[in-house]
Enzyme design. Structure first.
Site, short mmCIF file in Angstrom:
data_model
loop_
_atom_site.label_atom_id
_atom_site.label_comp_id
_atom_site.label_asym_id
_atom_site.label_seq_id
_atom_site.Cartn_x
_atom_site.Cartn_y
_atom_site.Cartn_z
N HIS A 107 0.07 -5.44 -21.31
CA HIS A 107 0.14 -4.97 -19.57
C HIS A 107 -1.10 -4.30 -19.35
CE1 HIS A 107 1.28 -2.71 -16.07
NE2 HIS A 107 2.30 -3.81 -15.97
N LYS A 167 1.84 -10.48 -22.18
CA LYS A 167 1.31 -9.42 -21.18
C LYS A 167 2.47 -8.60 -20.57
CE LYS A 167 -1.68 -9.43 -17.19
NZ LYS A 167 -2.51 -10.41 -16.11
N CYS A 222 4.71 -5.86 -24.25
CA CYS A 222 3.67 -5.81 -23.22
C CYS A 222 2.90 -4.45 -23.55
CB CYS A 222 3.97 -5.72 -21.83
SG CYS A 222 5.46 -4.77 -21.48
N ALA A 223 3.43 -3.44 -24.17
CA ALA A 223 2.92 -2.18 -24.72
C ALA A 223 2.85 -2.15 -26.18
CB ALA A 223 3.55 -0.98 -24.23
#
Length: 79
Positions: A21, A48, A1-2
């Site tokens: 995210h 996400k 997500c990152a």
């Protein structure tokens, strides 16, 4: 997500549709942030967050040509 932060810093997602995210979207310079649970643009697949893990893994399995096996495994994992 990152992880798309690393892709952005390596200039690998310029003008690509990606998701990540929401807390990191400001760091994804030159990318097209969609906010979707998962996103595929070319050979780049992004997710996400933890809630997208199953969908994200199916997208990867599909790209690798093993979607049927992945779906079978997921059915066995979830009742």
């Amino acid at each position: 997500c990152a992880a798309p932060i690393v892709l952005a810093e390596a200039n690998l997602i310029s003008k690509k549709r990606i998701t990540a995210h929401p807390s990191v979207k400001e760091r994804l310079i030159n990318a097209v942030y969609t906010g979707s649970m998962t996103e595929i643009d070319g050979n780049t697949i992004t997710g996400k967050g933890p809630g997208a893990a199953v969908e994200f893994s199916l997208k990867i399995a599909t790209a690798l040509g093993v979607e049927r096996d992945a779906k079978t495994l997921i059915k066995q994992m979830f009742f």
